[in-house]
Design an enzyme around this catalytic site. Structure first.
Site, PDB file in Angstrom:
ATOM      1  N   GLU A  17     -51.106 -52.555  -6.227  1.00 42.31           N
ATOM      2  CA  GLU A  17     -51.540 -51.244  -5.750  1.00 42.31           C
ATOM      3  C   GLU A  17     -51.326 -50.191  -6.849  1.00 42.31           C
ATOM      4  OE1 GLU A  17     -49.388 -50.668  -1.881  1.00 42.31           O
ATOM      5  OE2 GLU A  17     -48.778 -52.723  -2.368  1.00 42.31           O
ATOM      6  N   HIS A  24     -55.078 -51.660  -0.858  1.00 40.34           N
ATOM      7  CA  HIS A  24     -54.005 -52.538  -0.371  1.00 40.34           C
ATOM      8  C   HIS A  24     -54.488 -53.939   0.009  1.00 40.34           C
ATOM      9  CE1 HIS A  24     -50.167 -53.569   1.472  1.00 40.34           C
ATOM     10  NE2 HIS A  24     -49.685 -52.373   1.174  1.00 40.34           N
ATOM     11  N   HIS A  30     -47.197 -45.000   3.668  1.00 39.49           N
ATOM     12  CA  HIS A  30     -48.656 -45.118   3.599  1.00 39.49           C
ATOM     13  C   HIS A  30     -49.411 -44.089   4.446  1.00 39.49           C
ATOM     14  CE1 HIS A  30     -48.180 -48.472   1.052  1.00 39.49           C
ATOM     15  NE2 HIS A  30     -48.154 -49.441   1.948  1.00 39.49           N
TER      16      HIS A  30
END
Length: 378
Positions: free
Chosen positions: A342, A205, A131
């Site tokens: 996502e 997210h 991420h």
């Protein structure tokens, strides 16, 4: 009717003394959300639409701290997991509600090549980079500009990521626009440009629980995924490079199936992730906005449809929630109390030539649209 015309009619009615019931209009309010550990002031914006739904968004990390939607009886409730205070997001958030970048999901061993040059990223999810690294887009302060129009309330966030930030090449200019529409949609539009070749994979997210945040596990939610294939992973949750059929596997959600129906089956892929934490390949054409997933929560009647332009979607079943986090309203977030959808390019794409490319070059514009559309069933 045009937004300005409606305003004019209302004003004329008031001046004429004509009785008139005023419909609710979309709006935005803001308040302080505290100060970051390094001294930056943070603002929390609350967007409201004409139907009474609301979304609160922080310019720290582009975090959706709350999303309030009605159930079948018109009762409004917050349906995303999160915290009450900024320090909690800074210190212990598992990416609750944030804007993920530069690269959402995992890159194997934090390494990729671009134009013959190897780039090395921080390892923050050993042995991988996850991420965007140690200080991804979820941990930076974005410039915010609110606005309201006839479609709903919007918040535009901008951030300039410098060359070399978290190991990524190129100066990257990013715009993320959140709109809470009057159709009870949370719409996210991402745009980005670079001055040097780089990779990019932005996503959102939020951890959802359509029964209401903190109201038990999500195993009874019915999921439909318009995907006939997925990308299997190894023990470190990195794609093997294979694109496999979901047919005959616990990953087949082409028909509505509860999250809990097969999550405990003796399947190697489920064991690797302790549940679902995989990328599904959208059956729609890449780049075209279309419905890729739907979730129904029978108790409340809430329905969430996920629309995206991206070629894949990560479905995560809250496998790492373990009851150690206490969220809004003092509610403890136990195992599988939230799920994520996502929309994305595939994990570790830079290291797999058969995956859709995530390379962005000078002169190109990165474009990505995600819509979470809410409704109810009777």
């Amino acid at each position: 009717m045009n937004f300005l015309v409606k305003k004019t009619i209302l004003l004329l009615a008031i001046l004429a003394g004509t009785p008139m019931i005023k419909a609710a209009e979309p709006s935005i309010t803001s308040k302080s959300f505290g100060t970051t550990a390094d001294g930056q002031k943070v603002t929390l914006f609350t967007l409201k639409n004409s139907k009474g739904a609301s979304a609160s968004i922080s310019n720290y990390g582009g975090i959706v701290t709350s999303l309030v939607m009605p159930d079948r009886n018109g009762k409004f409730e917050d349906i995303v997991l999160g915290f009450r205070t900024l320090p909690e997001y800074e210190k212990k958030s598992p990416y609750f509600g944030c804007l993920v970048g530069r690269y959402g999901n995992r890159i194997a061993k934090g390494t990729f090549k671009l134009g013959g040059t190897a780039f090395h990223l921080p390892i923050n999810n050993a042995p991988n980079s996850l991420h965007g690294g140690l200080r991804g887009f979820d941990k930076v302060l974005w410039e915010a500009v609110p606005s309201v129009n006839q479609q709903g309330a919007s918040l535009q966030l901008t951030y300039n990521s410098k060359n070399g930030e978290e190991g990524y090449p190129g100066n990257l200019s990013v715009t993320a626009t959140y709109t809470l529409t009057n159709k009870n949609e949370l719409k996210l539009v991402y745009r980005a440009k670079t001055d040097s070749p780089t990779i990019i994979n932005l996503t959102h997210h939020s951890y959802f629980n359509l029964a209401g945040q903190g109201r038990g596990d999500i195993l009874g939610h019915l999921v439909t995924l318009h995907s006939s294939k997925f990308t299997p992973v190894d023990k470190n949750l990195i794609p093997t490079g294979k694109i496999a059929s979901v047919r005959g596997t616990p990953f087949d959600f082409r028909k509505p199936t509860t999250i809990g129906a097969r999550i405990s089956q003796s399947d190697q892929q489920l064991k690797f992730a302790n549940g679902y934490d995989h990328n599904w390949v959208a059956d729609k054409l890449p780049g075209h906005l279309g419905v890729i997933a739907r979730v129904d929560e029978p108790g409340s009647g809430r329905i969430m449809e996920v629309l995206s332009t991206e070629p894949g979607v990560q479905f995560y079943s809250g496998n790492f929630l373990d009851g150690t986090l206490t969220g809004k309203g003092g509610k403890r977030y136990n195992f599988r109390y939230g799920f994520c959808f996502e929309p994305q390019h595939f994990p570790d794409s830079p290291n797999h030539r058969n995956f859709p490319s995530t390379v962005l070059k000078p002169g190109q514009t990165y474009k990505n649209t995600i819509i979470y559309r809410f409704s109810t069933a009777r």
